[in-house]
Design an enzyme around this catalytic site. Structure first.
Site, PDB file in Angstrom:
ATOM      1  N   ARG A   1       0.500   5.995  16.866  1.00 55.82           N
ATOM      2  CA  ARG A   1       0.548   6.675  16.278  1.00 55.82           C
ATOM      3  C   ARG A   1       0.590   7.236  17.343  1.00 55.82           C
ATOM      4  O   ARG A   1       0.034   7.196  18.465  1.00 55.82           O
ATOM      5  CB  ARG A   1      -0.655   6.971  14.890  1.00 55.82           C
ATOM      6  CG  ARG A   1       0.680   6.095  13.752  1.00 55.82           C
ATOM      7  CD  ARG A   1      -0.827   6.373  12.887  1.00 55.82           C
ATOM      8  NE  ARG A   1      -1.983   5.280  12.089  1.00 55.82           N
ATOM      9  CZ  ARG A   1      -2.508   5.180  11.524  1.00 55.82           C
ATOM     10  NH1 ARG A   1      -1.994   5.446  10.160  1.00 55.82           N
ATOM     11  NH2 ARG A   1      -3.260   3.743  11.261  1.00 55.82           N
TER      12      ARG A   1
ATOM     13  N   ARG B   1      -7.682  -6.776  14.003  1.00 58.94           N
ATOM     14  CA  ARG B   1      -7.048  -6.272  14.588  1.00 58.94           C
ATOM     15  C   ARG B   1      -8.146  -5.184  15.305  1.00 58.94           C
ATOM     16  O   ARG B   1      -8.822  -4.177  14.524  1.00 58.94           O
ATOM     17  CB  ARG B   1      -6.314  -5.828  13.709  1.00 58.94           C
ATOM     18  CG  ARG B   1      -4.857  -4.832  14.922  1.00 58.94           C
ATOM     19  CD  ARG B   1      -4.235  -6.709  15.393  1.00 58.94           C
ATOM     20  NE  ARG B   1      -3.928  -6.033  15.937  1.00 58.94           N
ATOM     21  CZ  ARG B   1      -2.332  -5.740  17.770  1.00 58.94           C
ATOM     22  NH1 ARG B   1      -3.145  -6.953  17.946  1.00 58.94           N
ATOM     23  NH2 ARG B   1      -1.472  -6.152  18.184  1.00 58.94           N
TER      24      ARG B   1
ATOM     25  N   ARG C   1       9.547   6.205  -3.470  1.00 63.72           N
ATOM     26  CA  ARG C   1       9.571   7.260  -4.726  1.00 63.72           C
ATOM     27  C   ARG C   1      11.069   7.857  -4.672  1.00 63.72           C
ATOM     28  O   ARG C   1      11.735   7.950  -3.620  1.00 63.72           O
ATOM     29  CB  ARG C   1       8.371   8.363  -4.122  1.00 63.72           C
ATOM     30  CG  ARG C   1       7.469   8.828  -4.773  1.00 63.72           C
ATOM     31  CD  ARG C   1       6.621   9.934  -4.481  1.00 63.72           C
ATOM     32  NE  ARG C   1       6.020   9.546  -4.137  1.00 63.72           N
ATOM     33  CZ  ARG C   1       4.782   9.694  -3.138  1.00 63.72           C
ATOM     34  NH1 ARG C   1       5.990  10.290  -2.089  1.00 63.72           N
ATOM     35  NH2 ARG C   1       3.422   9.810  -2.673  1.00 63.72           N
TER      36      ARG C   1
ATOM     37  N   TYR D   1     -10.653  -4.648   2.776  1.00 65.50           N
ATOM     38  CA  TYR D   1      -9.829  -2.829   3.755  1.00 65.50           C
ATOM     39  C   TYR D   1     -10.331  -2.034   2.400  1.00 65.50           C
ATOM     40  O   TYR D   1      -9.354  -2.323   1.420  1.00 65.50           O
ATOM     41  CB  TYR D   1      -8.647  -3.111   3.741  1.00 65.50           C
ATOM     42  CG  TYR D   1      -7.478  -2.085   4.623  1.00 65.50           C
ATOM     43  CD1 TYR D   1      -7.363  -2.376   5.529  1.00 65.50           C
ATOM     44  CD2 TYR D   1      -7.667  -0.589   3.689  1.00 65.50           C
ATOM     45  CE1 TYR D   1      -6.818  -0.806   6.266  1.00 65.50           C
ATOM     46  CE2 TYR D   1      -7.103   0.734   4.125  1.00 65.50           C
ATOM     47  CZ  TYR D   1      -6.818   0.336   5.271  1.00 65.50           C
ATOM     48  OH  TYR D   1      -6.159   1.541   6.052  1.00 65.50           O
TER      49      TYR D   1
ATOM     50  N   ASP E   1     -10.740   2.010   1.127  1.00 67.09           N
ATOM     51  CA  ASP E   1     -10.374   3.002   1.252  1.00 67.09           C
ATOM     52  C   ASP E   1     -11.500   4.369   1.600  1.00 67.09           C
ATOM     53  O   ASP E   1     -12.616   3.396   1.046  1.00 67.09           O
ATOM     54  CB  ASP E   1      -9.308   4.079   0.415  1.00 67.09           C
ATOM     55  CG  ASP E   1      -8.089   3.583   0.977  1.00 67.09           C
ATOM     56  OD1 ASP E   1      -7.699   3.583   1.880  1.00 67.09           O
ATOM     57  OD2 ASP E   1      -7.232   3.532  -0.285  1.00 67.09           O
TER      58      ASP E   1
ATOM     59  N   ARG F   1       1.063  -1.477   0.025  1.00 65.93           N
ATOM     60  CA  ARG F   1      -0.267   0.166  -0.383  1.00 65.93           C
ATOM     61  C   ARG F   1       0.777   1.566  -0.104  1.00 65.93           C
ATOM     62  O   ARG F   1       0.311   1.807  -0.528  1.00 65.93           O
ATOM     63  CB  ARG F   1      -0.891   0.235   1.186  1.00 65.93           C
ATOM     64  CG  ARG F   1      -1.768  -0.808   1.258  1.00 65.93           C
ATOM     65  CD  ARG F   1      -2.639  -0.888   3.271  1.00 65.93           C
ATOM     66  NE  ARG F   1      -2.896   0.195   3.211  1.00 65.93           N
ATOM     67  CZ  ARG F   1      -4.220   1.457   3.018  1.00 65.93           C
ATOM     68  NH1 ARG F   1      -4.851   0.886   1.970  1.00 65.93           N
ATOM     69  NH2 ARG F   1      -4.076   2.061   3.513  1.00 65.93           N
TER      70      ARG F   1
ATOM     71  N   GLU G   1      -2.301   5.679  19.809  1.00 64.26           N
ATOM     72  CA  GLU G   1      -3.315   4.771  19.486  1.00 64.26           C
ATOM     73  C   GLU G   1      -2.515   3.720  19.226  1.00 64.26           C
ATOM     74  O   GLU G   1      -1.579   3.576  18.751  1.00 64.26           O
ATOM     75  CB  GLU G   1      -3.282   5.463  17.396  1.00 64.26           C
ATOM     76  CG  GLU G   1      -4.249   3.970  16.547  1.00 64.26           C
ATOM     77  CD  GLU G   1      -3.371   4.130  14.968  1.00 64.26           C
ATOM     78  OE1 GLU G   1      -3.500   5.291  14.991  1.00 64.26           O
ATOM     79  OE2 GLU G   1      -4.331   3.601  14.318  1.00 64.26           O
TER      80      GLU G   1
HETATM   81  N1  UDP Z   1       4.068   0.959   8.363  1.00 62.68           N
HETATM   82  C1  UDP Z   1       4.928   0.420   8.406  1.00 62.68           C
HETATM   83  N2  UDP Z   1       5.665   1.555   9.029  1.00 62.68           N
HETATM   84  C2  UDP Z   1       4.920   2.722   8.715  1.00 62.68           C
HETATM   85  C3  UDP Z   1       3.688   3.020   8.737  1.00 62.68           C
HETATM   86  C4  UDP Z   1       2.935   1.922   7.685  1.00 62.68           C
HETATM   87  O1  UDP Z   1       5.300  -0.542   8.622  1.00 62.68           O
HETATM   88  O2  UDP Z   1       5.756   3.722   9.277  1.00 62.68           O
HETATM   89  C5  UDP Z   1       3.406  -0.465   7.584  1.00 62.68           C
HETATM   90  C6  UDP Z   1       2.431  -1.341   8.437  1.00 62.68           C
HETATM   91  O3  UDP Z   1       2.990  -2.751   7.747  1.00 62.68           O
HETATM   92  C7  UDP Z   1       0.557  -1.432   8.351  1.00 62.68           C
HETATM   93  C8  UDP Z   1       1.373  -0.681   6.306  1.00 62.68           C
HETATM   94  O4  UDP Z   1       2.328  -0.769   6.209  1.00 62.68           O
HETATM   95  O5  UDP Z   1       0.215  -2.054   8.336  1.00 62.68           O
HETATM   96  C9  UDP Z   1      -0.169  -0.458   5.872  1.00 62.68           C
HETATM   97  O6  UDP Z   1      -0.122   1.243   6.785  1.00 62.68           O
HETATM   98  P1  UDP Z   1      -0.284   2.364   6.179  1.00 62.68           P
HETATM   99  O7  UDP Z   1       0.093   3.721   6.714  1.00 62.68           O
HETATM  100  O8  UDP Z   1      -2.150   2.031   4.677  1.00 62.68           O
HETATM  101  O9  UDP Z   1      -2.143   1.887   7.473  1.00 62.68           O
HETATM  102  P2  UDP Z   1      -3.048   2.222   8.270  1.00 62.68           P
HETATM  103  O10 UDP Z   1      -3.700   3.549   7.522  1.00 62.68           O
HETATM  104  O11 UDP Z   1      -4.588   1.846   6.515  1.00 62.68           O
HETATM  105  O12 UDP Z   1      -3.532   1.373   9.242  1.00 62.68           O
END
Ligand code: UDP
Length: 366
Positions: A277, A246, A173, A348, A350, A169, A301
């Site tokens: 987060r 989860r 870049r 999942y 968006d 996901r 979180e």
């Molecule tokens: N992920 C990570 N480090 C980060 C952000 C994301 O390893 O700093 C990984 C983690 O496995 C996560 C996945 O990337 O489940 C998808 O991240 P996303 O930000 O899309 O998660 P969401 O916002 O859906 O919780």
């Protein structure tokens, strides 16, 4: 008699309600919570819209969907640029030239590619799990610092036990560009998400604090059709077994300080702290910023087992769960119950995809 009973007032249910009432259908919407909006519900604390069930940043590549959400409330341009915090240092996300410079001191895309290629050699053949996938995308160093701990906390499992698709996901870049999303349109609603849902449900009868699954008899026959957005296993009293989810626990805290972190989202990528987060909500609404304002709200979180909160957030996509979900979906189909949204479809999505799915569903009805 209603035409539709819609179970759940989240984004999917609310778009269905809006579109159906526009077509002249009578709808009743139930929600087991005390308020509408599902997980995009926002609530004002000290004039700051707090994303009570986790941060939601709207992004889409579909111009029609961008125009659609803007028809309910104006959206402000917003670019999500989270910071990763690891062992006292900050790194830019998503993985881009800024991150590569901070991590390796490389200045050009060519140097960054060489570093990534070098790391990738460790993985032979197709990546079989999330760890291998991450190393092949960005190398071991970035994996260890920015992915391993975060992912382990997020999913409660080792990266070697997780599906490679989870990490795909995220963009990688070769530009100095900290925009987390690749979509053409991205923004935040003028005053939180709740007013959007309120407008969508204007012509729908809404009953709150009603758990449909404990009250099915009461609502039997109340509508010609049922659109169900809750947990598919709960709809059938878990008769084939329980689906796994989860969950998240949020700690919302107020601080007497004008600006706490200087950014809306910080990802805490080491195994400690236990939260993944911290979200400082006022930065989602930077256009409102008031220099005299001395209060801020920050949410922490904590990913937790579903049993701890009873609130399902993320489906866990294993073969066992998908097979089980299919059995429940077959039953719903036989019963003529329409399943929709992230929970009921056990996928999942968006927000833009959720809206697209709801619009498609309503178009397909009668
Ligand atoms: N992920 C990570 N480090 C980060 C952000 C994301 O390893 O700093 C990984 C983690 O496995 C996560 C996945 O990337 O489940 C998808 O991240 P996303 O930000 O899309 O998660 P969401 O916002 O859906 O919780």
């Amino acid at each position: 008699m209603y035409d539709y009973l819609i179970v759940g007032s989240g984004l999917f249910g609310s778009v269905c309600a809006y579109e159906l009432t526009r077509k002249g259908r009578r709808c009743l919407c139930l929600d087991k919570r005390a308020q509408i909006g599902g997980n995009i519900f926002t609530q004002k604390y000290d004039n700051i819209n707090v994303h009570v069930y986790g941060a939601h940043i709207f992004h889409t590549s579909d111009e029609r969907i961008w125009n659609y959400v803007n028809s309910f409330v104006p959206f402000h341009p917003y670019v999500n640029s989270p910071i990763a915090s690891y062992k006292g240092k900050y790194y830019n996300l998503p993985f881009n030239m800024n991150t590569f410079y901070q991590m390796w001191g490389v200045r050009t895309p060519e140097e960054a590619v060489a570093k990534i290629e070098e790391g990738r050699k460790e993985i032979k053949g197709e990546p079989r799990n999330l760890e291998e996938q991450a190393i092949s995308l960005v190398g071991r160093e970035i994996y260890e610092a920015l992915i391993k701990g975060y992912t382990q906390k997020q999913w409660g499992r080792k990266c070697t036990e997780l599906d490679p698709s989870i990490i795909r996901r995220l963009p990688v870049r070769l530009r100095f560009d900290n925009n987390y999303f690749n979509d053409a349109y991205q923004g935040m609603p003028e005053d939180g998400y709740t007013p959007i849902i309120e407008r969508m449900l204007e012509k729908t009868d809404v009953e709150l604090n009603i758990d449909y699954n404990s009250n099915r008899d009461k609502y039997r026959g109340i509508a010609k059709r049922v659109i169900y957005t809750g947990m598919a296993d709960a709809l059938y009293d878990f008769k084939f077994g329980e689906l796994e989810y989860r969950s998240e626990r949020f700690e919302h805290k107020c601080f007497n300080i004008g600006n706490m972190q200087g950014v809306a989202v910080i990802n805490h990528t080491d195994v400690t702290p236990a939260y993944t987060r911290s979200i400082e909500h006022k930065h989602f609404e930077f256009w409102k910023s008031d220099p005299n304002d001395k209060k801020t709200w920050v949410s922490y979180e904590y990913p937790v087992d579903y049993k701890e909160t009873g609130e399902p957030y993320y489906p866990i996509s294993s073969q066992r769960n998908l097979d089980l979900w299919n059995r429940y979906a077959d039953l719903a189909k036989k019963d003529g119950i329409i399943l929709g949204g992230r929970l009921a479809l056990y996928r999942y999505f968006d927000m833009d995809k959720t809206i697209i799915n709801a619009l498609e569903l309503v178009r397909s009805l009668e």
